[in-house]
Enzyme design. Structure first.
Site, PDB file in Angstrom:
ATOM      1  N   SER A  22      25.879  -1.091 -16.918  1.00  0.00           N
ATOM      2  CA  SER A  22      27.091  -1.755 -17.230  1.00  0.00           C
ATOM      3  C   SER A  22      27.313  -2.214 -18.822  1.00  0.00           C
ATOM      4  O   SER A  22      26.153  -2.319 -19.568  1.00  0.00           O
ATOM      5  CB  SER A  22      27.041  -3.043 -16.307  1.00  0.00           C
ATOM      6  OG  SER A  22      27.987  -3.726 -16.310  1.00  0.00           O
ATOM      7  N   PRO A  23      28.530  -2.283 -19.314  1.00  0.00           N
ATOM      8  CA  PRO A  23      28.803  -2.591 -20.551  1.00  0.00           C
ATOM      9  C   PRO A  23      28.389  -4.217 -20.663  1.00  0.00           C
ATOM     10  O   PRO A  23      28.350  -4.939 -20.220  1.00  0.00           O
ATOM     11  CB  PRO A  23      30.203  -2.749 -20.656  1.00  0.00           C
ATOM     12  CG  PRO A  23      30.785  -1.986 -19.622  1.00  0.00           C
ATOM     13  CD  PRO A  23      29.882  -2.006 -18.541  1.00  0.00           C
ATOM     14  N   ALA A  57      31.771  -3.992 -24.176  1.00  0.00           N
ATOM     15  CA  ALA A  57      33.213  -4.245 -24.836  1.00  0.00           C
ATOM     16  C   ALA A  57      33.313  -3.894 -26.092  1.00  0.00           C
ATOM     17  O   ALA A  57      32.806  -4.752 -27.057  1.00  0.00           O
ATOM     18  CB  ALA A  57      33.522  -5.858 -24.369  1.00  0.00           C
ATOM     19  N   GLN A  99      33.962   0.928 -23.074  1.00  0.00           N
ATOM     20  CA  GLN A  99      34.782   0.038 -22.632  1.00  0.00           C
ATOM     21  C   GLN A  99      35.566  -0.442 -23.884  1.00  0.00           C
ATOM     22  O   GLN A  99      35.098  -1.006 -24.738  1.00  0.00           O
ATOM     23  CB  GLN A  99      34.024  -1.170 -21.914  1.00  0.00           C
ATOM     24  CG  GLN A  99      34.985  -2.182 -21.178  1.00  0.00           C
ATOM     25  CD  GLN A  99      34.218  -3.347 -20.765  1.00  0.00           C
ATOM     26  OE1 GLN A  99      33.738  -4.148 -21.663  1.00  0.00           O
ATOM     27  NE2 GLN A  99      34.099  -3.583 -19.289  1.00  0.00           N
ATOM     28  N   TYR A 182      39.386 -12.165 -20.439  1.00  0.00           N
ATOM     29  CA  TYR A 182      39.998 -11.921 -21.895  1.00  0.00           C
ATOM     30  C   TYR A 182      41.303 -11.514 -21.683  1.00  0.00           C
ATOM     31  O   TYR A 182      41.995 -11.645 -20.490  1.00  0.00           O
ATOM     32  CB  TYR A 182      39.122 -10.530 -22.089  1.00  0.00           C
ATOM     33  CG  TYR A 182      37.593 -10.832 -22.385  1.00  0.00           C
ATOM     34  CD1 TYR A 182      37.332 -12.013 -23.243  1.00  0.00           C
ATOM     35  CD2 TYR A 182      36.453 -10.157 -21.813  1.00  0.00           C
ATOM     36  CE1 TYR A 182      35.919 -12.365 -23.381  1.00  0.00           C
ATOM     37  CE2 TYR A 182      35.160 -10.800 -22.085  1.00  0.00           C
ATOM     38  CZ  TYR A 182      34.958 -11.741 -22.725  1.00  0.00           C
ATOM     39  OH  TYR A 182      33.611 -12.027 -23.077  1.00  0.00           O
ATOM     40  N   ARG A 230      37.862  -2.313 -15.383  1.00  0.00           N
ATOM     41  CA  ARG A 230      36.915  -3.442 -14.837  1.00  0.00           C
ATOM     42  C   ARG A 230      38.159  -4.367 -14.753  1.00  0.00           C
ATOM     43  O   ARG A 230      38.803  -4.928 -15.621  1.00  0.00           O
ATOM     44  CB  ARG A 230      36.077  -3.633 -15.776  1.00  0.00           C
ATOM     45  CG  ARG A 230      35.436  -4.845 -15.269  1.00  0.00           C
ATOM     46  CD  ARG A 230      33.737  -5.415 -16.143  1.00  0.00           C
ATOM     47  NE  ARG A 230      32.804  -4.604 -15.736  1.00  0.00           N
ATOM     48  CZ  ARG A 230      31.595  -4.800 -16.272  1.00  0.00           C
ATOM     49  NH1 ARG A 230      31.284  -5.626 -17.060  1.00  0.00           N
ATOM     50  NH2 ARG A 230      30.770  -4.414 -15.388  1.00  0.00           N
ATOM     51  N   LEU A 302      23.846  -8.680  -9.969  1.00  0.00           N
ATOM     52  CA  LEU A 302      22.613  -9.279  -9.323  1.00  0.00           C
ATOM     53  C   LEU A 302      21.851  -8.222  -8.388  1.00  0.00           C
ATOM     54  O   LEU A 302      21.509  -8.724  -7.626  1.00  0.00           O
ATOM     55  CB  LEU A 302      22.931 -10.615  -8.753  1.00  0.00           C
ATOM     56  CG  LEU A 302      23.405 -11.736  -9.220  1.00  0.00           C
ATOM     57  CD1 LEU A 302      23.306 -13.099  -8.711  1.00  0.00           C
ATOM     58  CD2 LEU A 302      22.652 -11.917 -10.788  1.00  0.00           C
TER      59      LEU A 302
END
Length: 361
Positions: A22-23, A57, A99, A182, A230, A302
């Site tokens: 994941s980023p 990101a 990303q 964002y 995303r 998680l």
């Protein structure tokens, strides 16, 4: 073979397994440039066996950075150092992804370990932009300037230019950051978007910035490579984004060429208290979106247990499992997961330099 370690083909890209990095923002850049830290951080996850390695990101402009130390791809000079990283990821079997992001009203902040709060103008901070002049709140009290239509067009062009640079750097997987409070999420959520023009108010208007930006990038990103997004699919609070709205938005993005949705959640406001935190708590929502839209999904949050990841892929709740903290704890999680699941490909996950020594134990 465990489903988690089966190949995944999307367009002309083939992932060696369903484990994706994941980023994860590292807050370690100077004027956007990646450096040795990023090379080692990302490269070690490729060596560790992940199928997809996503760069954090990465801002499309200086003003779009979360902090002054954010990764960026707003200069042509950024291409070469990113190309070095992308080449290494490919060399060791991972698909290189990146990303693209604009932080909106959450920009101009200190690093998390330096307070994670807005930077004052006399200390190097800058003015922020957002759909409406509404502050995020909490430790980010700066009131952004409401964007003009000209601002919107400029930032969309910056996403397009950043996508071209990402392609030049050798990335084969592009994700647009429409989540986590964002800029794009700020347009989508009524909690942040109070506009009265054709970019605010109704659902059709609130999604306009996202759909237009996606379509503009789709025109310059090759069809042979995945273009993904995303999305915070729920705000977890009354008056915010709902899963039902997100399902419809994903259908619109699918029509515009969306290849996969990275399912995420929240962070539009600092005072949400009802998030049902727990291992893999977003898996059921990702499954619903996948089922109702026909768009492949990736999901994280998680997920640490290999069996939970395996079940999510095997039972077709998601196509990819996005790992973050667990891959910080253990860059070789794919190898250890394959051993735990009894997968006969475990020995081939590590590069030969490591695998030979491991087999001699």
């Amino acid at each position: 073979m465990a489903s988690l370690f089966s190949e995944f083909r999307l367009k002309d890209v083939v992932l060696r397994n369903r484990v994706a990095v994941s980023p994860m923002c590292q807050y370690s850049s100077d004027d956007g440039f990646p450096n040795d830290w990023h090379f080692v951080h990302l490269g070690s996850r490729a060596v560790g066996g992940a199928g997809l390695v996503m760069v954090e990101a990465t801002a499309v402009s200086r003003e779009g950075r979360i902090s002054p130390a954010d990764s960026g791809i707003y200069l042509d000079d950024h291409v070469q150092p990113f190309a070095k990283i992308a080449q290494f990821l490919q060399q060791y079997g991972a698909v290189p992804g990146i990303q693209l992001a604009h932080a909106g009203r959450k920009a101009s902040a200190h690093k998390p370990w330096e307070g994670d709060n807005h930077i004052d103008s006399d200390q190097g901070g800058w003015d922020t932009l957002a759909p409406s002049a509404v502050a995020f709140g909490g430790n980010l009290p700066k009131v952004p300037r409401a964007m003009s239509v000209e601002d919107i067009g400029r930032i969309q062009n910056e996403f397009v230019a950043a996508a071209k640079r990402a392609l030049a750097a050798g990335f084969e997987w592009l994700e647009l950051h429409f989540a986590h409070g964002y800029l794009a999420h700020e347009f989508f959520s009524p909690l942040a978007n109070h506009r009265t023009d054709h970019y605010g108010g109704t659902f059709e208007n609130r999604i306009r910035f996202l759909v237009e930006t996606f379509a503009a990038v789709r025109k310059v990103w090759p069809e042979r490579f995945p273009l993904t997004a995303r999305l915070s699919v729920t705000d977890w609070i009354e008056g915010g984004v709902t899963v039902e709205e997100s399902v419809e938005l994903v259908r619109r993005l699918k029509s515009a060429g969306l290849d996969l949705l990275d399912v995420s959640q929240g962070f539009i406001t600092p005072d949400i208290s009802v998030i049902p935190w727990g291992p893999g708590f977003m898996i059921p929502i990702a499954s619903r979106i996948r089922r109702e839209t026909g768009v492949p999904t990736a999901v994280g949050w998680l997920i640490a247990d290999p069996q939970q990841a395996e079940d999510a892929v095997r039972d077709q709740h998601t196509d990819l499992v996005m790992l973050a903290r667990e891959l910080l704890r253990d860059p070789y999680w794919p190898y250890h997961a394959a051993l735990k699941l009894g997968d006969d490909t475990a020995a081939s996950i590590l590069p030969v330099q490591y695998a030979r020594a491991v087999r001699q134990r």
